[in-house]
Scaffold this active site. Structure first.
Site, PDB file in Angstrom:
ATOM      1  N   GLU A   1       8.383   5.461   0.462  1.00 19.69           N
ATOM      2  CA  GLU A   1       7.591   5.011   1.615  1.00 19.69           C
ATOM      3  C   GLU A   1       7.899   5.854   2.851  1.00 19.69           C
ATOM      4  O   GLU A   1       7.592   5.458   3.970  1.00 19.69           O
ATOM      5  CB  GLU A   1       7.851   3.527   1.903  1.00 19.69           C
TER       6      GLU A   1
ATOM      7  N   ASP B   1      12.804  -4.498  -5.268  1.00 21.29           N
ATOM      8  CA  ASP B   1      13.781  -4.071  -4.248  1.00 21.29           C
ATOM      9  C   ASP B   1      15.129  -4.751  -4.477  1.00 21.29           C
ATOM     10  O   ASP B   1      16.188  -4.127  -4.321  1.00 21.29           O
ATOM     11  CB  ASP B   1      13.257  -4.408  -2.846  1.00 21.29           C
TER      12      ASP B   1
ATOM     13  N   ASN C   1       8.783   0.822 -12.289  1.00 18.59           N
ATOM     14  CA  ASN C   1       8.290  -0.315 -13.072  1.00 18.59           C
ATOM     15  C   ASN C   1       7.364   0.262 -14.146  1.00 18.59           C
ATOM     16  O   ASN C   1       7.179   1.477 -14.224  1.00 18.59           O
ATOM     17  CB  ASN C   1       7.628  -1.385 -12.181  1.00 18.59           C
TER      18      ASN C   1
ATOM     19  N   ASP D   1       6.214  -7.355   7.537  1.00 19.15           N
ATOM     20  CA  ASP D   1       5.265  -7.815   6.516  1.00 19.15           C
ATOM     21  C   ASP D   1       4.429  -8.957   7.092  1.00 19.15           C
ATOM     22  O   ASP D   1       4.973  -9.994   7.504  1.00 19.15           O
ATOM     23  CB  ASP D   1       6.008  -8.336   5.276  1.00 19.15           C
TER      24      ASP D   1
ATOM     25  N   ASN E   1      19.078  -7.542 -12.692  1.00 19.86           N
ATOM     26  CA  ASN E   1      17.950  -8.277 -13.256  1.00 19.86           C
ATOM     27  C   ASN E   1      18.050  -9.772 -12.932  1.00 19.86           C
ATOM     28  O   ASN E   1      17.057 -10.424 -12.605  1.00 19.86           O
ATOM     29  CB  ASN E   1      17.919  -8.045 -14.774  1.00 19.86           C
TER      30      ASN E   1
ATOM     31  N   THR F   1       7.005 -10.427  -4.278  1.00 19.50           N
ATOM     32  CA  THR F   1       7.251  -9.342  -3.314  1.00 19.50           C
ATOM     33  C   THR F   1       8.759  -9.138  -3.163  1.00 19.50           C
ATOM     34  O   THR F   1       9.485 -10.089  -2.892  1.00 19.50           O
ATOM     35  CB  THR F   1       6.654  -9.684  -1.924  1.00 19.50           C
TER      36      THR F   1
ATOM     37  N   GLY G   1       9.592  -3.837   3.937  1.00 23.93           N
ATOM     38  CA  GLY G   1       9.738  -2.381   3.773  1.00 23.93           C
ATOM     39  C   GLY G   1      10.713  -2.164   2.635  1.00 23.93           C
ATOM     40  O   GLY G   1      11.777  -2.814   2.592  1.00 23.93           O
ATOM     41  N   LYS G   2      10.353  -1.282   1.710  1.00 17.65           N
ATOM     42  CA  LYS G   2      11.200  -1.126   0.522  1.00 17.65           C
ATOM     43  C   LYS G   2      12.624  -0.701   0.871  1.00 17.65           C
ATOM     44  O   LYS G   2      13.584  -1.167   0.258  1.00 17.65           O
ATOM     45  CB  LYS G   2      10.552  -0.137  -0.446  1.00 17.65           C
ATOM     46  N   GLY G   3      12.757   0.173   1.853  1.00 14.43           N
ATOM     47  CA  GLY G   3      14.099   0.632   2.233  1.00 14.43           C
ATOM     48  C   GLY G   3      14.937  -0.512   2.765  1.00 14.43           C
ATOM     49  O   GLY G   3      16.056  -0.770   2.287  1.00 14.43           O
TER      50      GLY G   3
END
Ligand code: RIB
Length: 316
Positions: free
Chosen positions: A152, A264, A196, A26, A288, A260, A52-54
């Site tokens: 992704e 995730d 979301n 990122d 949460n 950001t 990276g989301k993963g």
């Protein structure tokens, strides 16, 4: 009173989580505003974070104490070496991460603005996660309790991996981000879906769902689908249906530095808690709380909490 889950030491959760997905470098530019087309402006700051989301979701699950395997690909470049070293320093199994020749590691260009952020991802090696790779790491998926995926990586690979997991009794969790029209087609292989609000609107073919209608819309969708739906709603909390009734778990008020990776964090903790047999509602509450903690630092993974840090918040 502390919950029993916290009496275990980190690493002692019995469930296993496999996260198949992207890893990016990122590149985060903090700036007061976006430049207009054709304009140059001077920004405030640049930072490099592993994202990276993963990878983010795998780190969130591991910090929560889940026995977590990250499955993905890096390129043959300096960023690849950096992200691999970084992930190896987390309590994560990264042995199956593959390095591809002649391609760069995924990159996310992130503009961090005072009100929110904008992200463009260039997939690089993430785009080469294919069926052949899934065949190579099939054992890691099959031996897991939960498979967690996002969008992704190529959608054909996602379908293949979800199908494999389903056939082998692994609980499947799809975070439909970034949104892709394939989601409807994947539902037969998805146990839990975590969009979301924007992604949920896209799923039902709308651009936006007005706030007063959200809960009723979630209820209506759930009544006609077997996949368990959990909609993350930022500062409004998280909504899902329990015994035919809508439940909204409120978010705690926090000072937001960077959103950001909040989604995730939610997904990683949810997967870790569920893999260990935590009841659904409690798992959502924990996830949460974790997401709320994660937004208090700059960078997707920087603020991701440990299980003990979540416990402190929960018991206050
Ligand atoms: O969800 C946040 C992530 O989205 C960032 O880390 C970036 O890499 C993009 O994939």
């Amino acid at each position: 009173m502390a919950r029993s889950i916290y009496t275990k030491e980190i690493g002692d959760l019995v469930g296993k989580i496999a996260v198949l997905g992207s890893v990016n470098m990122d590149i985060v530019i903090t700036t007061g505003r976006m430049p207009k087309i054709g304009e140059t402006i001077i920004g405030d700051q640049i930072d490099y974070f592993v994202g990276g989301k993963g990878a983010n979701q795998a780190v969130a699950a591991a910090r929560f104490g889940g026995t977590t395997t990250f499955l993905g690909k890096i390129g043959q470049d300096t960023f690849g070496e950096k992200v691999y070293r970084h992930l190896s320093e987390e309590q994560l199994d990264v042995q199956s991460v593959a390095q591809e020749k002649n391609i760069f590691t995924g990159i996310a260009s992130i503009f961090k603005l005072p009100q929110d952020n904008c992200i463009t991802v260039i997939s690089g090696a993430n785009g080469l996660i294919d069926r052949e790779y899934v065949d190579q790491i099939a054992d890691k998926i099959i031996e897991s309790d939960v498979l967690l995926v996002q969008i992704e990586i190529p959608v054909d690979t996602l379908r293949y991996a979800l199908q494999l997991a389903k056939e082998n009794g692994v609980t499947t969790l799809l975070n439909p981000a970034p949104y892709h029209d394939i989601v409807g087609e994947l539902l037969p292989y998805v146990d839990i879906l975590t969009p979301n609000e924007t992604e949920f609107a896209a799923l039902i073919g709308k651009e936006l769902i007005p706030e007063p209608e959200i809960e009723a819309t979630i209820l209506a969708w759930q009544q006609t689908h077997a996949t368990k739906l959990v909609v993350t709603r930022g500062s409004q909390g998280v909504s899902f249906v329990d015994s035919g009734k809508i439940v909204t778990v409120a978010s705690k008020k926090v000072t937001v530095v960077d959103t950001t990776g909040a989604g995730d964090t939610f997904n990683g903790i949810l997967a870790a808690a569920l893999s260990d047999g935590v009841p659904f509602k409690e798992a959502v509450v924990l996830a949460n709380l974790g997401a709320g903690l994660s937004v208090q630092k700059l960078g997707a993974q920087t603020g991701m909490p440990t299980r003990k840090e979540v416990a402190v918040i929960e018991n206050n």
